[in-house]
Motif scaffolding. Structure first.
Motif, PDB file in Angstrom:
ATOM      1  N   THR A   1       0.959   2.876   7.924  1.00 48.18           N
ATOM      2  CA  THR A   1       1.264   1.435   7.832  1.00 48.18           C
ATOM      3  C   THR A   1       0.558   0.648   8.922  1.00 48.18           C
ATOM      4  N   THR A   2      -0.063   1.378   9.864  1.00 47.62           N
ATOM      5  CA  THR A   2      -0.823   0.675  10.918  1.00 47.62           C
ATOM      6  C   THR A   2      -2.159   1.386  11.133  1.00 47.62           C
ATOM      7  N   LYS A   3      -3.138   0.664  11.660  1.00 46.95           N
ATOM      8  CA  LYS A   3      -4.433   1.267  11.963  1.00 46.95           C
ATOM      9  C   LYS A   3      -4.295   2.314  13.054  1.00 46.95           C
ATOM     10  N   GLN A   4      -3.332   2.116  13.946  1.00 49.96           N
ATOM     11  CA  GLN A   4      -3.169   3.051  15.054  1.00 49.96           C
ATOM     12  C   GLN A   4      -2.854   4.458  14.557  1.00 49.96           C
TER      13      GLN A   4
ATOM     14  N   GLU B   1     -11.796   0.437  11.915  1.00 48.38           N
ATOM     15  CA  GLU B   1     -11.874  -0.768  12.755  1.00 48.38           C
ATOM     16  C   GLU B   1     -12.448  -1.967  12.026  1.00 48.38           C
ATOM     17  N   SER B   2     -13.129  -1.718  10.901  1.00 54.26           N
ATOM     18  CA  SER B   2     -13.815  -2.832  10.233  1.00 54.26           C
ATOM     19  C   SER B   2     -13.225  -3.177   8.863  1.00 54.26           C
ATOM     20  N   THR B   3     -12.096  -2.560   8.508  1.00 50.44           N
ATOM     21  CA  THR B   3     -11.564  -2.740   7.146  1.00 50.44           C
ATOM     22  C   THR B   3     -10.135  -3.260   7.180  1.00 50.44           C
ATOM     23  N   ASP B   4      -9.804  -4.134   6.234  1.00 54.93           N
ATOM     24  CA  ASP B   4      -8.411  -4.607   6.147  1.00 54.93           C
ATOM     25  C   ASP B   4      -7.482  -3.437   5.814  1.00 54.93           C
TER      26      ASP B   4
ATOM     27  N   PRO C   1      -7.157   3.053   2.642  1.00 52.39           N
ATOM     28  CA  PRO C   1      -7.160   4.369   1.965  1.00 52.39           C
ATOM     29  C   PRO C   1      -8.392   4.563   1.076  1.00 52.39           C
ATOM     30  N   ALA C   2      -8.733   3.569   0.304  1.00 53.80           N
ATOM     31  CA  ALA C   2      -9.884   3.699  -0.612  1.00 53.80           C
ATOM     32  C   ALA C   2     -11.197   3.735   0.161  1.00 53.80           C
ATOM     33  N   LYS C   3     -11.317   2.884   1.169  1.00 49.41           N
ATOM     34  CA  LYS C   3     -12.576   2.813   1.936  1.00 49.41           C
ATOM     35  C   LYS C   3     -12.814   4.103   2.732  1.00 49.41           C
ATOM     36  N   LEU C   4     -11.721   4.663   3.267  1.00 50.18           N
ATOM     37  CA  LEU C   4     -11.870   5.912   4.046  1.00 50.18           C
ATOM     38  C   LEU C   4     -12.288   7.065   3.135  1.00 50.18           C
ATOM     39  N   LEU C   5     -11.707   7.107   1.937  1.00 46.39           N
ATOM     40  CA  LEU C   5     -12.109   8.183   1.016  1.00 46.39           C
ATOM     41  C   LEU C   5     -13.554   7.989   0.561  1.00 46.39           C
ATOM     42  N   ASP C   6     -13.962   6.740   0.376  1.00 45.15           N
ATOM     43  CA  ASP C   6     -15.366   6.468   0.031  1.00 45.15           C
ATOM     44  C   ASP C   6     -16.290   6.976   1.129  1.00 45.15           C
ATOM     45  N   GLU C   7     -15.907   6.741   2.365  1.00 42.14           N
ATOM     46  CA  GLU C   7     -16.765   7.159   3.502  1.00 42.14           C
ATOM     47  C   GLU C   7     -16.822   8.674   3.591  1.00 42.14           C
ATOM     48  N   ALA C   8     -15.686   9.337   3.411  1.00 44.63           N
ATOM     49  CA  ALA C   8     -15.679  10.812   3.456  1.00 44.63           C
ATOM     50  C   ALA C   8     -16.535  11.379   2.320  1.00 44.63           C
ATOM     51  N   ARG C   9     -16.430  10.778   1.144  1.00 40.99           N
ATOM     52  CA  ARG C   9     -17.247  11.270   0.031  1.00 40.99           C
ATOM     53  C   ARG C   9     -18.736  10.984   0.270  1.00 40.99           C
ATOM     54  N   SER C  10     -19.044   9.890   0.951  1.00 41.37           N
ATOM     55  CA  SER C  10     -20.447   9.608   1.296  1.00 41.37           C
ATOM     56  C   SER C  10     -20.983  10.655   2.274  1.00 41.37           C
TER      57      SER C  10
END
Ligand SMILES: CSC[C@H]1O[C@H](OP(=O)(O)O)[C@H](O)[C@@H]1O
Length: 345
Positions: A76-79, A110-113, A118-127
């Protein structure tokens, strides 16, 4: 799919919110997978070498970040994500790909809302995972020319498909040549104490139909003296700015023997294995592993309690002993700080 692609194409997978790993501690006897559903299981899998090899560790850790949170749901938090990244960074200290991959995941946090994380992190891991597949094949192409005239190639530990997404780094040129019909033979150092060469390299090469012979680690020198080794190729866990190479323990003596016998000594590694912040290899942190791996392998005591044991997982080979470094970008002959800076810029 060929047997090779079937076996090593999925060293690592991420499906249904779980990291799925070939459990490399069970090979060659059993081909089983381990399913990790949280960061603690991921950390443990890296620590225990369920998944191992610098690129594979980075890919696994990237997916591990996607497993942050708890049974109530995603963080629920970036931390919470940042804490997960710091925790995964403690799993093993030497392979710089672990930190390179976690840095990429941290940049996304640090750069994503929050809602998109969750979706952006999985995209990065798959990249990271997809880029690694491309990297392996590029190293295969770039290194093939160096081994094209070799009949017998010696390698150490496992820097193959099991150490990466597929194909590997040191083994990639061998797979490239094999698929092109070039029938070369590989000597695989067993690589004590964890036997990644005997258990993993010999397994994956034989699965792929590549002719492989396992050596005890003490045999390499006499084979070289008999003229039976045409080239040595190994992977790397971290390469300093001057080209010094940290790799599995036992690599340095191979490099010395190869130089003594005028045999080319190649290192294959992606650009993500370079740590230009370190001037030389003496600054590379070397993982010290448990006594039991040496003193009581598979539960059989081979060292008396009263005796001390040292168990460094890696050693450092000075760049002057390296004939060439093969990356996904090309080949750096007689690597030094200036050549590597140009190559990686
Ligand atoms: C392609 S990197 C492979 C590299 O990693 C191995 O270490 P470990 O099995 O402890 O992760 C070894 O140094 C290989 O050369």
């Amino acid at each position: 799919m060929t047997a090779h692609e079937t076996i090593t194409a999925e060293t690592i997978a991420f499906d249904d919110h779980a990291l799925i790993l070939i459990d490399q501690t069970r090979l060659p006897g059993e081909l089983v997978t381990l399913r990790c559903t949280d960061i603690r299981q991921t950390h443990d899998a890296i620590r225990r070498l369920v998944v191992r090899g610098a690129p594979a560790i980075g890919i696994a850790a990237a997916y591990g970040v996607c497993l942050a949170g708890d049974q109530t749901g995603p963080p629920t938090t970036k931390q919470i994500y940042l804490d997960a990244i710091e925790y995964l960074a403690t799993s093993r200290p030497t392979a710089v790909n672990l930190f390179w991959a976690l840095d990429r995941m941290r940049d996304v946090v640090e750069s994503t809302d929050m809602g998109d994380l969750p979706a952006k992190l999985l995209d990065e891991a798959r990249s990271i995972h997809a880029e690694d597949r491309e990297m392996c094949h590029a190293i295969g192409r770039n290194g093939a020319e160096l081994l094209a005239d070799a009949a017998n190639v010696l390698t150490h530990c496992n820097a193959g498909g099991l150490a990466t997404s597929t194909w590997g780094t040191a083994l990639a040129p061998i797979y490239h040549l094999h698929q092109a019909g070039h029938k070369l033979h590989v000597y695989a150092d067993e690589t004590r104490p964890l036997l990644q060469g005997a258990r993993l390299t010999a397994w994956e090469l034989s699965q792929a139909g590549v002719n492989v012979t396992v050596l005890t680690d003490s045999m390499s020198g006499s084979l070289m003296r008999q003229g039976k080794v045409d080239a040595v190729i190994v992977g790397a866990d971290r390469i300093a700015a001057n080209g010094d190479v940290a790799n599995k323990i036992g690599t340095y003596p191979l490099a010395v023997l190869a130089r003594h016998h005028a045999i080319p000594f190649y290192v294959a590694a992606p650009s993500s294995t370079f740590d230009l912040a370190l001037e030389n290899g003496d600054l590379i942190p070397i993982e010290q592993r448990d006594r039991a791996e040496v003193a009581s392998p598979h539960g059989v005591t081979v060292v008396p309690e009263a005796a001390q044991v040292i168990n460094p997982a890696f050693d450092v080979t000075p760049s002057e002993l390296v004939t060439a470094i093969i990356t996904e970008r090309g080949v750096v002959h007689s690597p030094d700080k200036s050549k590597l800076a140009d190559h990686l810029s």
